[in-house]
Design an enzyme around this catalytic site. Structure first.
Site, PDB file in Angstrom:
ATOM      1  N   ASP A 298      29.227  52.004  49.299  1.00  0.00           N
ATOM      2  CA  ASP A 298      29.521  50.849  48.452  1.00  0.00           C
ATOM      3  C   ASP A 298      31.026  50.679  48.620  1.00  0.00           C
ATOM      4  O   ASP A 298      31.806  51.483  48.093  1.00  0.00           O
ATOM      5  CB  ASP A 298      29.170  51.122  46.988  1.00  0.00           C
ATOM      6  CG  ASP A 298      29.437  49.894  46.130  1.00  0.00           C
ATOM      7  OD1 ASP A 298      30.517  49.301  46.287  1.00  0.00           O
ATOM      8  OD2 ASP A 298      28.582  49.519  45.327  1.00  0.00           O
ATOM      9  N   HIS A 299      31.429  49.662  49.369  1.00  0.00           N
ATOM     10  CA  HIS A 299      32.846  49.637  49.765  1.00  0.00           C
ATOM     11  C   HIS A 299      33.774  49.490  48.567  1.00  0.00           C
ATOM     12  O   HIS A 299      34.957  49.788  48.659  1.00  0.00           O
ATOM     13  CB  HIS A 299      33.112  48.593  50.862  1.00  0.00           C
ATOM     14  CG  HIS A 299      33.181  47.178  50.373  1.00  0.00           C
ATOM     15  ND1 HIS A 299      32.073  46.420  50.151  1.00  0.00           N
ATOM     16  CD2 HIS A 299      34.242  46.375  50.071  1.00  0.00           C
ATOM     17  CE1 HIS A 299      32.432  45.213  49.747  1.00  0.00           C
ATOM     18  NE2 HIS A 299      33.749  45.159  49.680  1.00  0.00           N
TER      19      HIS A 299
ATOM     20  N   HIS B  51      28.166  46.794  43.336  1.00  0.00           N
ATOM     21  CA  HIS B  51      29.610  46.850  43.086  1.00  0.00           C
ATOM     22  C   HIS B  51      29.952  46.855  41.585  1.00  0.00           C
ATOM     23  O   HIS B  51      30.732  47.681  41.123  1.00  0.00           O
ATOM     24  CB  HIS B  51      30.324  45.676  43.755  1.00  0.00           C
ATOM     25  CG  HIS B  51      30.061  45.561  45.234  1.00  0.00           C
ATOM     26  ND1 HIS B  51      29.906  46.647  46.049  1.00  0.00           N
ATOM     27  CD2 HIS B  51      29.939  44.474  46.036  1.00  0.00           C
ATOM     28  CE1 HIS B  51      29.709  46.227  47.300  1.00  0.00           C
ATOM     29  NE2 HIS B  51      29.714  44.922  47.311  1.00  0.00           N
TER      30      HIS B  51
HETATM   31  C1  BG6 Z   1      29.787  42.256  49.744  1.00  0.00           C
HETATM   32  C2  BG6 Z   1      28.900  41.115  49.339  1.00  0.00           C
HETATM   33  O1  BG6 Z   1      29.138  43.475  49.529  1.00  0.00           O
HETATM   34  O2  BG6 Z   1      30.985  42.212  48.975  1.00  0.00           O
HETATM   35  C3  BG6 Z   1      29.617  39.801  49.530  1.00  0.00           C
HETATM   36  O3  BG6 Z   1      27.730  41.143  50.142  1.00  0.00           O
HETATM   37  C4  BG6 Z   1      30.946  39.786  48.803  1.00  0.00           C
HETATM   38  O4  BG6 Z   1      28.811  38.721  49.067  1.00  0.00           O
HETATM   39  C5  BG6 Z   1      31.744  41.031  49.169  1.00  0.00           C
HETATM   40  O5  BG6 Z   1      31.641  38.623  49.188  1.00  0.00           O
HETATM   41  C6  BG6 Z   1      32.988  41.125  48.305  1.00  0.00           C
HETATM   42  O6  BG6 Z   1      33.809  42.161  48.790  1.00  0.00           O
HETATM   43  P1  BG6 Z   1      35.387  42.101  48.608  1.00  0.00           P
HETATM   44  O7  BG6 Z   1      35.856  43.407  49.158  1.00  0.00           O
HETATM   45  O8  BG6 Z   1      35.855  40.901  49.376  1.00  0.00           O
HETATM   46  O9  BG6 Z   1      35.621  41.954  47.140  1.00  0.00           O
END
Ligand code: BG6
Ligand code: NDP
Length: 484
Positions: A177-178, A240
């Site tokens: 989960d980045h 997230h």
């Molecule tokens: C991804 C989603 O996991 O996270 C996207 O699939 C979203 O829809 C993105 O735009 C948001 O990541 P960050 O790092 O740009 O906040």
């Protein structure tokens, strides 16, 4: 401040889907940055694998182009790019077929960490896991990295966990989960558990409510076919936002170690109360000022998928009983802004005569952009005129506090990949966590499907549907402004 980079062990990292969008945008440029920082040792290699026919040189060209397109200021380091691409190899493999696997086995070395990044559709995870074993490419120490979406409901997540468990132990599986790799998200834990100041106040005696906002300005153009089957609940909330909620609400783990942290997060998810329908607002962006509507972007004129969601949640435990957690996320909002705000209760009594204003302490953790932390405190308004009180922020913007080092903040993906090589699972989701998150989300989604719930339209570039504002107003509270 000198950044300390600790080299990791030599590794062979195989990226299945090494030619895809995620690999080109995030994984490969991220690995190049780790190479530049000195963290990727001389003896480490990256092996791309996908169906497309190409040789090592073809893959190297693809990676040079990816760095040029998606890299930051490091894209100008041409000599280093050439040294980096020397470590790249490519093997054509169809995950569902039998060709290429023995070539991959022969290429891999025995005396280094072996990691396999599944940057492909989840429907291929089982086939790849099976073949890594069948061809004796993976061993008991190998690690696999899997991407979201991890299932689309509890049943599919369980099935996916079961498939991976046939070939790998939980200690070998790294579910990304980045958001957990983001610098400020980790700072959340540092702020909570590294300071004596906050912990005594971190409960229902002192906290009035918590707001979590992840607002994006982008729409779903280009990813419409995936997103339309997913919606904000599956795409953002189940993973997230749930992780952010866990980090803000969990009990202090006894150590900053993988299972200690994950046990505490799991307890939070399991303590989440089912959400009543009138505490949820679903929205879908409408065309505004020349921009396209969600339905146009998703190329589905009858879509009822939500691109925005706001909800009020409760955690049924001793610490948080009675404290609402308001969470919201949306596409095409007025600004890109993600923050967590802990809003403390009012003073029980003000000793200052004539002070009718409500003064509240608010701890706001800005995740992106403009990463930092600010604490709203009440002070005396400077100058004559008696004891008039005003609220001001004690602001720690990382780029100001940390100087140029703040610009070199490691990207989430590169940090997480290095954790895989180190064998540190703290910032990865465990299988039971993912399942518990789906168990909480499933009934909400099923309720919408049963009722054919129609999302409320909101103007692209706004703060979401008015009903989301009402969700707070009804409780005598209001959302913080979404500021980029
Ligand atoms: C991804 C989603 O996991 O996270 C996207 O699939 C979203 O829809 C993105 O735009 C948001 O990541 P960050 O790092 O740009 O906040
Ligand atoms: P892409 O469609 O851009 O890339 C897919 C990759 O997989 C390509 O390299 C493709 O190459 C390869 N591939 C497809 N079928 C096979 C097969 N049968 N055997 C071997 N390789 C195959 O997808 P993304 O890179 O966008 O996404 C990859 C995964 O990551 C997905 O699960 C996605 O949901 C997830 N994800 C993506 C994000 C992103 O920002 N892109 C963000 C978060 C998660 P070829 O066709 O040559 O085989």
């Amino acid at each position: 401040m000198v950044s300390r980079v600790i080299p990791v062990d030599n590794f062979d990292l195989v990226i299945f889907g090494g030619t895809g969008d995620l690999a080109r945008r995030k994984i490969l440029p991220g690995l190049f940055r780790r190479f530049l920082s000195g963290q990727m040792t001389e003896g480490s290699r990256i092996i791309g694998a996908a169906r497309g026919e190409m040789d090592d040189e073809g893959f190297r060209t693809l990676v040079r182009e990816a760095i040029a397109e998606f890299g930051g200021r490091e894209k100008n380091e041409t000599d280093c790019i050439e040294r980096f691409v020397e470590r790249l190899h490519y093997v054509p493999i169809d995950a569902m077929g039998e060709g290429g696997w023995t070539q991959l086995r022969d290429l891999m070395r025995l005396d280094v960490v072996r990691a396999f990044y599944f940057s492909v559709a989840p429907s291929l995870f089982g086939a790849i896991a099976e073949r890594l074993h069948k061809y004796e490419i993976a061993n008991a120490d190998s690690r696999i990295v899997v991407e979201k979406p991890f299932g689309r409901d509890l049943a599919t997540a369980r099935a996916l966990n079961a498939t991976l468990a046939e070939h790998f132990n939980e200690t070998q599986i790294y579910r990304i989960d980045h958001y957990l790799g983001k610098e400020t998200v980790q700072n959340l834990m540092a702020v909570r558990f590294g300071n004596v100041l906050f912990e005594p106040l971190w409960n229902n005696h002192y906290v009035d409510h918590i707001q979590i906002t992840v607002a994006e300005t982008v729409g779903v153009g280009g990813r419409g076919s995936y997103y339309d089957k997913s919606g904000a609940m599956r795409d953002m909330v189940q993973n997230h936002l749930m992780q952010l909620l866990c980090l803000i609400a969990m009990e202090p783990p006894s150590k900053f170690e993988a299972d200690e942290v994950r046990n505490e997060k799991l307890k939070v998810i399991r303590a989440l109360q089912p959400v009543e329908n009138h505490h949820i607002v679903r929205g879908q962006y409408d065309a505004h000022e020349g921009g396209q509507s969600y339905r146009q972007d998703a190329e589905n004129p009858r879509s009822f998928t939500e691109s925005f969601i706001a909800m009020k949640c409760h955690i049924n435990n001793w610490r948080w009983a009675g404290v609402p957690f308001y969470i919201r996320t949306g596409k095409k909002m007025k600004a890109r802004s993600s923050e967590i705000a802990v809003v403390f209760k009012d003073l029980g009594h003000s000793i200052f005569e004539g002070d009718e204003a409500r003064h509240r302490n608010i701890l706001a953790i800005r995740l992106q952009p403009n990463e930092g932390i600010d604490l709203q405190v009440t002070i005396k308004e400077p100058g004559p005129g008696g004891m008039r009180l005003i609220d001001v922020p004690l602001d720690m913007t990382f780029s100001e506090a940390l100087g140029p080092d703040a610009e070199d903040v490691t990207d989430a993906y590169e940090r997480l990949i290095m954790d895989v090589i180190r064998g540190n699972q703290t910032l990865f989701m465990r299988g039971d966590e993912v399942e518990a998150a789906w168990a909480w989300t499933d009934p909400i989604i099923q309720g919408w499907e049963k009722r054919n719930d129609v999302p409320k339209l909101y103007d692209a570039g706004s703060a979401g549907p008015d009903d989301a504002l009402m969700l707070m107003h009804r409780d005598g509270r209001r959302w913080r402004d979404i500021k980029g």
